[in-house]
Design a protein around this motif. Structure first.
Motif, PDB file in Angstrom:
ATOM      1  N   GLY A 183       0.760  -1.132  -0.094  1.00 35.86           N
ATOM      2  CA  GLY A 183      -0.100   0.170  -0.098  1.00 35.86           C
ATOM      3  C   GLY A 183       0.889   1.262   0.035  1.00 35.86           C
ATOM      4  N   PHE A 184       1.782   1.021   0.770  1.00 34.92           N
ATOM      5  CA  PHE A 184       2.823   2.454   0.698  1.00 34.92           C
ATOM      6  C   PHE A 184       3.533   2.805  -0.644  1.00 34.92           C
ATOM      7  CE2 PHE A 184       6.976   4.541   1.484  1.00 34.92           C
ATOM      8  CZ  PHE A 184       6.541   5.548   2.100  1.00 34.92           C
ATOM      9  N   ILE A 185       3.873   1.892  -1.223  1.00 37.84           N
ATOM     10  CA  ILE A 185       4.590   1.804  -2.585  1.00 37.84           C
ATOM     11  C   ILE A 185       3.519   2.237  -3.527  1.00 37.84           C
ATOM     12  CG2 ILE A 185       5.719   0.541  -4.497  1.00 37.84           C
ATOM     13  CD1 ILE A 185       7.527   1.018  -1.999  1.00 37.84           C
ATOM     14  N   LEU A 186       2.455   1.613  -3.595  1.00 38.00           N
ATOM     15  CA  LEU A 186       1.318   2.108  -4.516  1.00 38.00           C
ATOM     16  C   LEU A 186       0.810   3.571  -4.339  1.00 38.00           C
ATOM     17  CD1 LEU A 186      -0.894  -1.282  -4.738  1.00 38.00           C
ATOM     18  CD2 LEU A 186       0.333  -0.101  -6.675  1.00 38.00           C
ATOM     19  N   SER A 187       0.653   3.625  -3.186  1.00 37.94           N
ATOM     20  CA  SER A 187       0.199   5.262  -2.723  1.00 37.94           C
ATOM     21  C   SER A 187       1.443   6.391  -3.253  1.00 37.94           C
ATOM     22  CB  SER A 187       0.272   5.417  -1.114  1.00 37.94           C
ATOM     23  OG  SER A 187      -0.925   4.483  -0.698  1.00 37.94           O
ATOM     24  N   CYS A 188       2.641   6.035  -3.120  1.00 37.10           N
ATOM     25  CA  CYS A 188       3.572   6.808  -3.359  1.00 37.10           C
ATOM     26  C   CYS A 188       3.552   7.025  -4.946  1.00 37.10           C
ATOM     27  CB  CYS A 188       5.009   6.344  -2.945  1.00 37.10           C
ATOM     28  SG  CYS A 188       5.236   6.420  -1.111  1.00 37.10           S
ATOM     29  N   LEU A 189       3.561   5.711  -5.700  1.00 36.10           N
ATOM     30  CA  LEU A 189       3.271   5.618  -6.949  1.00 36.10           C
ATOM     31  C   LEU A 189       2.362   6.563  -7.567  1.00 36.10           C
ATOM     32  CD1 LEU A 189       4.738   4.659  -9.922  1.00 36.10           C
ATOM     33  CD2 LEU A 189       2.956   2.902  -9.359  1.00 36.10           C
ATOM     34  N   SER A 194      -5.932  12.367  -6.128  1.00 41.44           N
ATOM     35  CA  SER A 194      -6.976  11.847  -6.877  1.00 41.44           C
ATOM     36  C   SER A 194      -7.615  10.452  -6.472  1.00 41.44           C
ATOM     37  CB  SER A 194      -6.877  11.830  -8.237  1.00 41.44           C
ATOM     38  OG  SER A 194      -5.930  11.117  -8.631  1.00 41.44           O
ATOM     39  N   TYR A 195      -8.640  10.040  -6.986  1.00 41.62           N
ATOM     40  CA  TYR A 195      -9.290   8.885  -6.590  1.00 41.62           C
ATOM     41  C   TYR A 195      -8.196   7.746  -6.822  1.00 41.62           C
ATOM     42  CZ  TYR A 195     -13.811  11.013  -5.717  1.00 41.62           C
ATOM     43  OH  TYR A 195     -14.681  11.676  -5.209  1.00 41.62           O
ATOM     44  N   PRO A 196      -7.522   7.524  -7.702  1.00 45.07           N
ATOM     45  CA  PRO A 196      -6.615   6.564  -8.131  1.00 45.07           C
ATOM     46  C   PRO A 196      -5.665   6.327  -6.664  1.00 45.07           C
ATOM     47  CG  PRO A 196      -6.763   7.575 -10.173  1.00 45.07           C
ATOM     48  CD  PRO A 196      -7.339   8.444  -8.843  1.00 45.07           C
ATOM     49  N   LEU A 197      -5.546   7.258  -6.101  1.00 42.07           N
ATOM     50  CA  LEU A 197      -4.519   7.080  -4.812  1.00 42.07           C
ATOM     51  C   LEU A 197      -5.230   6.185  -3.651  1.00 42.07           C
ATOM     52  CD1 LEU A 197      -2.317   8.248  -3.234  1.00 42.07           C
ATOM     53  CD2 LEU A 197      -3.537  10.071  -2.489  1.00 42.07           C
ATOM     54  N   LEU A 198      -6.456   5.923  -3.832  1.00 41.39           N
ATOM     55  CA  LEU A 198      -7.395   5.051  -2.982  1.00 41.39           C
ATOM     56  C   LEU A 198      -6.695   3.534  -3.356  1.00 41.39           C
ATOM     57  CD1 LEU A 198     -10.963   6.273  -3.054  1.00 41.39           C
ATOM     58  CD2 LEU A 198      -9.243   6.418  -1.120  1.00 41.39           C
ATOM     59  N   GLY A 199      -6.276   3.364  -4.507  1.00 42.17           N
ATOM     60  CA  GLY A 199      -5.546   1.966  -4.846  1.00 42.17           C
ATOM     61  C   GLY A 199      -4.378   1.801  -4.235  1.00 42.17           C
ATOM     62  N   ILE A 252      -6.066   2.065   0.443  1.00 43.57           N
ATOM     63  CA  ILE A 252      -6.890   1.015   0.747  1.00 43.57           C
ATOM     64  C   ILE A 252      -6.117  -0.126   1.371  1.00 43.57           C
ATOM     65  CG2 ILE A 252      -8.631  -0.899   0.384  1.00 43.57           C
ATOM     66  CD1 ILE A 252     -10.025   1.383  -1.319  1.00 43.57           C
ATOM     67  N   PRO A 253      -5.094  -0.907   0.624  1.00 49.46           N
ATOM     68  CA  PRO A 253      -4.295  -1.977   1.292  1.00 49.46           C
ATOM     69  C   PRO A 253      -3.600  -1.373   2.484  1.00 49.46           C
ATOM     70  CG  PRO A 253      -3.736  -1.667  -1.022  1.00 49.46           C
ATOM     71  CD  PRO A 253      -4.711  -0.727  -0.759  1.00 49.46           C
ATOM     72  N   PHE A 254      -2.836  -0.192   2.518  1.00 51.66           N
ATOM     73  CA  PHE A 254      -2.241   0.431   3.398  1.00 51.66           C
ATOM     74  C   PHE A 254      -2.902   0.471   4.764  1.00 51.66           C
ATOM     75  CE2 PHE A 254      -0.387   4.001   5.779  1.00 51.66           C
ATOM     76  CZ  PHE A 254       0.997   3.530   5.839  1.00 51.66           C
ATOM     77  N   VAL A 255      -4.283   0.903   4.691  1.00 50.06           N
ATOM     78  CA  VAL A 255      -4.883   1.109   5.793  1.00 50.06           C
ATOM     79  C   VAL A 255      -5.508  -0.223   6.389  1.00 50.06           C
ATOM     80  CG1 VAL A 255      -7.244   2.046   6.759  1.00 50.06           C
ATOM     81  CG2 VAL A 255      -5.674   3.373   5.397  1.00 50.06           C
ATOM     82  N   ILE A 256      -5.725  -1.114   5.474  1.00 48.35           N
ATOM     83  CA  ILE A 256      -6.038  -2.586   5.967  1.00 48.35           C
ATOM     84  C   ILE A 256      -4.842  -3.275   6.700  1.00 48.35           C
ATOM     85  CG2 ILE A 256      -6.635  -5.181   5.098  1.00 48.35           C
ATOM     86  CD1 ILE A 256      -8.472  -3.711   2.911  1.00 48.35           C
ATOM     87  N   GLY A 257      -3.699  -3.207   6.203  1.00 49.33           N
ATOM     88  CA  GLY A 257      -2.466  -3.576   6.935  1.00 49.33           C
ATOM     89  C   GLY A 257      -2.321  -2.923   8.192  1.00 49.33           C
ATOM     90  N   ILE A 258      -2.392  -1.735   8.222  1.00 50.82           N
ATOM     91  CA  ILE A 258      -2.522  -1.092   9.707  1.00 50.82           C
ATOM     92  C   ILE A 258      -3.472  -1.826  10.537  1.00 50.82           C
ATOM     93  CG2 ILE A 258      -2.999   1.112  10.837  1.00 50.82           C
ATOM     94  CD1 ILE A 258      -1.606   2.731   8.606  1.00 50.82           C
ATOM     95  N   GLY A 259      -4.823  -1.975   9.994  1.00 43.85           N
ATOM     96  CA  GLY A 259      -5.657  -2.552  10.895  1.00 43.85           C
ATOM     97  C   GLY A 259      -5.134  -3.808  11.356  1.00 43.85           C
ATOM     98  N   LEU A 260      -4.770  -4.632  10.520  1.00 44.17           N
ATOM     99  CA  LEU A 260      -4.354  -5.983  10.723  1.00 44.17           C
ATOM    100  C   LEU A 260      -3.216  -5.917  11.976  1.00 44.17           C
ATOM    101  CD1 LEU A 260      -4.185  -7.970   7.404  1.00 44.17           C
ATOM    102  CD2 LEU A 260      -5.691  -8.538   9.489  1.00 44.17           C
TER     103      LEU A 260
END
Length: 119
Positions: free
Chosen positions: A71-77, A85-90, A93-101
């Motif tokens: 999620g961090f790598i995708l967010s930076c990219l 913008s909305y593609p940043l959610l891609g 979302i995995p970044f926040v799910i990982g933090i939740g886990l």
């Protein structure tokens, strides 16, 4: 502006490729489950079956770390390419799910009980 139209046959092929991939993936999963069922059934008949417990502690740690990294790598990219913008959610979302886990890994009181066996 120059717009090129793809032929109808190419559009059909492009539309069919994901459908074929999903069907083949479904067939592979079906046969995996079928063969796994027969394997377990034969182990039970021979008397050598030992059930395995699912280690949720290790699973939540590993999955959380992997999702945070991805999620961090995708967010930076996406932030570099698209900006905010909305593609940043891609990536978020995995970044926040990982933090939740990882929070689940640290907060779950069953993990701190030393009497339980998680094998």
């Amino acid at each position: 502006m120059d717009y090129t139209m793809t032929s109808a046959a190419a559009q059909v092929v492009i539309a069919v490729i994901p459908i074929v991939g999903i069907v083949i993936g479904g067939i592979v999963v079906f046969f995996y489950l079928l063969w796994h069922h027969h394997e377990i059934k034969l182990q039970i008949q021979k008397g050598c079956y030992t059930p395995h417990k699912f280690d949720i502690k290790t699973f939540s740690l590993l999955t959380g770390l992997l999702l945070i990294c991805i999620g961090f790598i995708l967010s930076c990219l996406f932030l570099i390419i698209e900006g905010v913008s909305y593609p940043l959610l891609g990536g978020l979302i995995p970044f926040v799910i990982g933090i939740g886990l990882l929070i689940f890994y640290k907060v779950n009181p069953d993990f701190h009980n030393k009497d339980k066996d998680y094998k």
